[in-house]
Design a protein around this motif. Structure first.
Motif, short mmCIF file in Angstrom:
data_model
loop_
_atom_site.label_atom_id
_atom_site.label_comp_id
_atom_site.label_asym_id
_atom_site.label_seq_id
_atom_site.Cartn_x
_atom_site.Cartn_y
_atom_site.Cartn_z
N ASP A 61 0.71 6.98 -5.31
CA ASP A 61 -0.23 6.12 -4.41
C ASP A 61 -1.74 6.03 -4.67
O ASP A 61 -2.71 5.50 -4.13
N ASP A 84 -4.02 2.02 -1.45
CA ASP A 84 -4.25 1.25 -0.27
C ASP A 84 -5.47 0.94 0.02
O ASP A 84 -5.90 -0.24 0.54
N GLU A 85 -6.37 1.69 -0.49
CA GLU A 85 -7.86 1.38 -0.29
C GLU A 85 -8.40 0.40 -1.13
O GLU A 85 -9.46 -0.55 -0.50
N GLN A 87 -6.62 -2.14 -2.25
CA GLN A 87 -5.79 -3.34 -1.80
C GLN A 87 -6.77 -3.87 -0.76
O GLN A 87 -6.92 -4.94 -0.34
#
Length: 143
Positions: A61, A84-85, A87
């Motif tokens: 991740d 995720d950060e 993106q």
């Protein structure tokens, strides 16, 4: 300079409709980051002389955020960052008045900061293939 000399904070939801920001703090030997950001001819690297890229790691991740000297291809720095950060930052930059702008703020161990306003952020998969739909690429730019 080692990756563990850097910490990253990604703000994809700045207050008051501000610019999404990647803040990178360096706590390594004094002056080492400044040396990497200095050119032999005209001082500190400008925003158009620094490239920003993110490479995802297989089955993880997280990935590696890197800044490179566009003129020499040399790495300025690498730091671990969450997928995720990253993106979320890309998405926030795309939505910001459709200009795709974000900032990279570098702070050295002496507390001195440089801020680069950027519009391009290339995202790669673990094999090195460009993920165009997940990258920030201004219109009219050919890769």
């Amino acid at each position: 300079m080692r990756r563990d000399n850097f910490t990253v904070d990604i703000d994809s939801k700045p207050d008051d409709d501000g610019t999404p920001t990647i803040s990178i703090d360096y706590d390594g030997p004094s002056g080492a980051l400044r040396e990497r950001l200095t050119t032999t001819t005209d001082g500190t690297l400008d925003a158009d002389e620094v490239d920003v890229a993110f490479r995802r790691q297989a089955g993880a991740d997280s990935g590696v955020l890197s800044l490179t000297n566009r003129l020499t291809g040399e790495f300025v720095l690498e730091v671990a960052a969450a997928v995720d950060e990253m993106q979320a930052l890309v998405t926030a930059a795309e939505r910001r008045d459709d200009d795709g702008e974000y900032e990279v703020r570098l702070t050295d161990s002496e507390g001195k900061s440089l801020v680069y306003e950027k519009r391009t952020l290339l995202v790669y998969d673990h094999d090195g293939s460009l993920l165009r739909q997940q990258s920030l690429i201004p219109g009219g730019v050919e890769l």
